[in-house]
Scaffold this motif. Structure first.
Motif, PDB file in Angstrom:
ATOM      1  N   MET A   1      -5.969  10.663 -11.063  1.00 43.39           N
ATOM      2  CA  MET A   1      -4.658  10.183 -10.624  1.00 43.39           C
ATOM      3  C   MET A   1      -4.760   8.715 -10.241  1.00 43.39           C
ATOM      4  O   MET A   1      -5.715   8.307  -9.580  1.00 43.39           O
ATOM      5  CB  MET A   1      -4.179  10.996  -9.421  1.00 43.39           C
ATOM      6  N   PRO A   2      -3.822   7.871 -10.645  1.00 45.01           N
ATOM      7  CA  PRO A   2      -3.863   6.463 -10.254  1.00 45.01           C
ATOM      8  C   PRO A   2      -3.760   6.303  -8.739  1.00 45.01           C
ATOM      9  O   PRO A   2      -3.365   7.220  -8.019  1.00 45.01           O
ATOM     10  CB  PRO A   2      -2.632   5.867 -10.953  1.00 45.01           C
ATOM     11  N   GLU A   3      -4.080   5.107  -8.275  1.00 44.19           N
ATOM     12  CA  GLU A   3      -4.005   4.811  -6.850  1.00 44.19           C
ATOM     13  C   GLU A   3      -2.541   4.828  -6.391  1.00 44.19           C
ATOM     14  O   GLU A   3      -1.675   4.211  -7.016  1.00 44.19           O
ATOM     15  CB  GLU A   3      -4.599   3.428  -6.561  1.00 44.19           C
ATOM     16  N   LEU A   4      -2.286   5.505  -5.271  1.00 45.57           N
ATOM     17  CA  LEU A   4      -0.940   5.495  -4.700  1.00 45.57           C
ATOM     18  C   LEU A   4      -0.573   4.125  -4.139  1.00 45.57           C
ATOM     19  O   LEU A   4       0.598   3.763  -4.060  1.00 45.57           O
ATOM     20  CB  LEU A   4      -0.817   6.547  -3.590  1.00 45.57           C
ATOM     21  N   TRP A   5      -1.593   3.379  -3.729  1.00 48.48           N
ATOM     22  CA  TRP A   5      -1.386   2.067  -3.109  1.00 48.48           C
ATOM     23  C   TRP A   5      -2.051   1.009  -3.984  1.00 48.48           C
ATOM     24  O   TRP A   5      -3.190   1.161  -4.399  1.00 48.48           O
ATOM     25  CB  TRP A   5      -1.959   2.047  -1.697  1.00 48.48           C
ATOM     26  N   LEU A   6      -1.327  -0.055  -4.272  1.00 46.78           N
ATOM     27  CA  LEU A   6      -1.834  -1.136  -5.104  1.00 46.78           C
ATOM     28  C   LEU A   6      -3.128  -1.699  -4.521  1.00 46.78           C
ATOM     29  O   LEU A   6      -3.132  -2.153  -3.374  1.00 46.78           O
ATOM     30  CB  LEU A   6      -0.773  -2.241  -5.194  1.00 46.78           C
ATOM     31  N   PRO A   7      -4.245  -1.673  -5.271  1.00 46.34           N
ATOM     32  CA  PRO A   7      -5.492  -2.227  -4.741  1.00 46.34           C
ATOM     33  C   PRO A   7      -5.311  -3.677  -4.290  1.00 46.34           C
ATOM     34  O   PRO A   7      -4.795  -4.514  -5.021  1.00 46.34           O
ATOM     35  CB  PRO A   7      -6.450  -2.122  -5.928  1.00 46.34           C
ATOM     36  N   GLY A   8      -5.741  -3.954  -3.065  1.00 55.43           N
ATOM     37  CA  GLY A   8      -5.646  -5.300  -2.524  1.00 55.43           C
ATOM     38  C   GLY A   8      -4.344  -5.624  -1.835  1.00 55.43           C
ATOM     39  O   GLY A   8      -4.211  -6.698  -1.240  1.00 55.43           O
ATOM     40  N   ALA A   9      -3.353  -4.726  -1.894  1.00 54.83           N
ATOM     41  CA  ALA A   9      -2.079  -4.998  -1.226  1.00 54.83           C
ATOM     42  C   ALA A   9      -2.231  -4.845   0.285  1.00 54.83           C
ATOM     43  O   ALA A   9      -3.106  -4.135   0.775  1.00 54.83           O
ATOM     44  CB  ALA A   9      -0.992  -4.058  -1.740  1.00 54.83           C
ATOM     45  N   GLU A  10      -1.352  -5.529   1.013  1.00 53.32           N
ATOM     46  CA  GLU A  10      -1.263  -5.357   2.458  1.00 53.32           C
ATOM     47  C   GLU A  10      -0.338  -4.159   2.710  1.00 53.32           C
ATOM     48  O   GLU A  10       0.808  -4.166   2.295  1.00 53.32           O
ATOM     49  CB  GLU A  10      -0.700  -6.622   3.101  1.00 53.32           C
ATOM     50  N   ILE A  11      -0.828  -3.148   3.371  1.00 51.74           N
ATOM     51  CA  ILE A  11      -0.083  -1.909   3.526  1.00 51.74           C
ATOM     52  C   ILE A  11       0.750  -1.942   4.804  1.00 51.74           C
ATOM     53  O   ILE A  11       0.237  -2.171   5.884  1.00 51.74           O
ATOM     54  CB  ILE A  11      -1.028  -0.690   3.542  1.00 51.74           C
ATOM     55  N   HIS A  12       2.056  -1.735   4.634  1.00 54.68           N
ATOM     56  CA  HIS A  12       2.985  -1.594   5.757  1.00 54.68           C
ATOM     57  C   HIS A  12       3.795  -0.314   5.496  1.00 54.68           C
ATOM     58  O   HIS A  12       4.971  -0.373   5.152  1.00 54.68           O
ATOM     59  CB  HIS A  12       3.926  -2.803   5.848  1.00 54.68           C
ATOM     60  N   ASP A  13       3.154   0.812   5.644  1.00 57.29           N
ATOM     61  CA  ASP A  13       3.778   2.089   5.270  1.00 57.29           C
ATOM     62  C   ASP A  13       4.963   2.375   6.195  1.00 57.29           C
ATOM     63  O   ASP A  13       4.805   2.535   7.404  1.00 57.29           O
ATOM     64  CB  ASP A  13       2.738   3.203   5.365  1.00 57.29           C
ATOM     65  N   LEU A  14       6.160   2.446   5.612  1.00 54.51           N
ATOM     66  CA  LEU A  14       7.364   2.709   6.397  1.00 54.51           C
ATOM     67  C   LEU A  14       7.565   4.187   6.684  1.00 54.51           C
ATOM     68  O   LEU A  14       8.482   4.552   7.423  1.00 54.51           O
ATOM     69  CB  LEU A  14       8.599   2.172   5.650  1.00 54.51           C
ATOM     70  N   GLY A  15       6.700   5.054   6.119  1.00 58.31           N
ATOM     71  CA  GLY A  15       6.940   6.483   6.264  1.00 58.31           C
ATOM     72  C   GLY A  15       8.185   6.869   5.469  1.00 58.31           C
ATOM     73  O   GLY A  15       8.541   6.218   4.491  1.00 58.31           O
ATOM     74  N   ASP A  16       8.847   7.932   5.889  1.00 56.78           N
ATOM     75  CA  ASP A  16      10.080   8.360   5.220  1.00 56.78           C
ATOM     76  C   ASP A  16       9.873   8.490   3.708  1.00 56.78           C
ATOM     77  O   ASP A  16      10.715   8.070   2.921  1.00 56.78           O
ATOM     78  CB  ASP A  16      11.223   7.393   5.545  1.00 56.78           C
ATOM     79  N   HIS A  17       8.733   9.050   3.303  1.00 57.51           N
ATOM     80  CA  HIS A  17       8.474   9.238   1.880  1.00 57.51           C
ATOM     81  C   HIS A  17       9.381  10.347   1.350  1.00 57.51           C
ATOM     82  O   HIS A  17       9.716  11.286   2.062  1.00 57.51           O
ATOM     83  CB  HIS A  17       7.019   9.617   1.633  1.00 57.51           C
ATOM     84  N   ALA A  18       9.752  10.243   0.082  1.00 53.10           N
ATOM     85  CA  ALA A  18      10.597  11.259  -0.541  1.00 53.10           C
ATOM     86  C   ALA A  18      10.267  11.321  -2.023  1.00 53.10           C
ATOM     87  O   ALA A  18       9.981  10.294  -2.644  1.00 53.10           O
ATOM     88  CB  ALA A  18      12.076  10.939  -0.346  1.00 53.10           C
ATOM     89  N   PRO A  19      10.292  12.509  -2.624  1.00 52.88           N
ATOM     90  CA  PRO A  19       9.906  12.640  -4.031  1.00 52.88           C
ATOM     91  C   PRO A  19      10.946  12.047  -4.971  1.00 52.88           C
ATOM     92  O   PRO A  19      12.124  11.896  -4.623  1.00 52.88           O
ATOM     93  CB  PRO A  19       9.797  14.158  -4.219  1.00 52.88           C
ATOM     94  N   THR A  20      10.491  11.724  -6.170  1.00 51.00           N
ATOM     95  CA  THR A  20      11.398  11.248  -7.207  1.00 51.00           C
ATOM     96  C   THR A  20      11.868  12.434  -8.059  1.00 51.00           C
ATOM     97  O   THR A  20      11.371  13.554  -7.925  1.00 51.00           O
ATOM     98  CB  THR A  20      10.703  10.205  -8.091  1.00 51.00           C
TER      99      THR A  20
END
Length: 399
Positions: A1-20
């Motif tokens: 599975m690909p990375e959920l988070w872009l490698p090297g990005a600064e992570i500011h996870d807002l939460g509130d995830h929802a499926p597509t």
């Protein structure tokens, strides 16, 4: 599975995830922030990346994209994981699709840009006139999620709208905001070439994520995660922490010595084995960490070598009574734990970022080594004893 988070990005996870909505093909949506109105006759100063990140993580969270991208430096912040919807599109009840969710992924990118912005004295009429630094890294990551390299409604070349509901529902690929049905924005006006490969002008080498070379030799580039370097040539305590964690999990077969503070090909090969164990493959398993896999390996993300007395005291008072493995200030506690381990007072397997009972006992042993007795050697750090540990093991101590 690909990375959920872009490698090297600064992570500011807002939460509130929802499926597509998985019945639709994968998409990426191109935006510009267009936070100021300028013209050729009246250019305006560029609005900074930090300002936009602060906006989308604050009052603008209800309109936040997945990525906020600075095309001048290549810095990128990620606010939602790839498999969640984000919130930068209008999705009125009249729309046949929930536009922010209409795809196996619907990854939205906001370039920090407006037409005729002034950056370091130069005027940039179009996004493609900027260095587009870091674009290849973003493009490769989005492609890894199955988004095809095509513009079903045409690559944006101006600020006119063109929307087709049938195409939107049936064809995967890249869409301008100007292409999304039931939306009224006409950005981005231009966008980098989808066929551009690694090393486009302005792309900092430390932020590129090239495909593995054809001869399958170990990857030799670096990424920055939480301000620290990883990958070939990186140096520091975080490299040692990764190596020791790999060995502890059984992924140390390529070491002939170490692990140590210098990232070598052996570290890359061992990390690639670990990525493979997580189900990653191809470029996603090239042996250079991404934020998600690093967090899974260590249980925290290492930071700069600074420890707050107040933070580790809070952890020492909270973690022992919390659920197993609770981390109040994981990165800072891990620094203290590694120092205790290097002093021979804590088994390496307990360097996990949780100031649990074993860490309390180890710190009490350090206090006794410093000359404290009875209740003064209670395992709760104090300024003086922590200063001495920092001096011995190379980290700074703040209040």
């Amino acid at each position: 599975m690909p990375e959920l988070w872009l490698p090297g990005a600064e992570i500011h996870d807002l939460g509130d995830h929802a499926p597509t909505d998985q019945q639709y093909p994968p998409k990426a949506i191109a935006h510009i922030t267009w936070d100021r109105n300028a013209t050729a006759a009246a250019p305006q100063d560029w609005c900074t990346y930090e300002d936009l990140v602060n906006y989308f993580t604050g009052s603008g969270a209800g309109d936040a994209p997945h990525l906020v991208w600075d095309p001048f430096s290549g810095r990128t912040a990620q606010l939602f994981p790839a498999d969640s919807r984000s919130k930068s599109l209008l999705s009125p009840t009249a729309s046949p699709t929930r536009t922010n969710r209409a795809g196996r992924v619907v990854i939205q990118i906001e370039a920090v840009f407006f037409p005729y912005c002034r950056y370091q004295g130069r005027i940039y009429p179009r996004l493609v006139d900027t260095p587009c630094a870091g674009w290849d890294r973003i493009h490769a990551w989005i492609a890894s999620w199955g988004v095809p390299d095509l513009w079903p409604m045409g690559r944006p070349a101006d600020f006119s709208g063109h929307r087709d509901e049938t195409v939107w529902e049936s064809v995967g690929g890249w869409y301008a905001h100007a292409h999304v049905p039931f939306n009224d924005h006409t950005d981005p006006g231009s966008w980098p070439d989808l066929t551009a490969g690694p090393g486009i002008p302005g792309s900092p080498p430390s932020q590129q994520h090239p495909a593995p070379p054809a001869d399958s030799s170990p990857a030799r580039y670096q990424v920055s995660i939480n301000g620290l370097a990883y990958g070939y040539g990186a140096h520091g305590y975080q490299v040692t922490a990764v190596g020791r964690a790999l060995v502890a999990r059984g992924y140390g077969a390529h070491y002939r010595s170490g692990p140590g503070p210098d990232w070598t090909d052996a570290d890359t090969e061992n990390y690639a084995d670990y990525q493979g164990s997580l189900g990653y493959s191809g470029q996603a398993a090239d042996g250079v960490p991404g934020e998600a896999s690093l967090n899974r390996l260590l249980g925290y993300l290492p930071g700069q070598r600074t420890v707050s007395v107040a933070h580790v005291v809070a952890a020492a008072q909270t973690d022992p009574g919390a659920e197993q493995g609770h981390r109040t200030y994981g990165a800072e506690v891990a620094l203290v734990e590694q120092a205790l381990a290097d002093e021979g007072l804590l088994d390496q397997r307990w360097v996990d970022g949780s100031f649990g009972t074993r860490t309390v006992s180890a710190y009490a042993a350090w206090q006794r080594r410093c000359g404290y007795q009875a209740g003064a050697a209670d395992g709760i750090p104090g300024q003086a004893s922590l200063d001495r540990l920092g001096s011995a093991q190379g980290f700074a101590v703040t209040d």
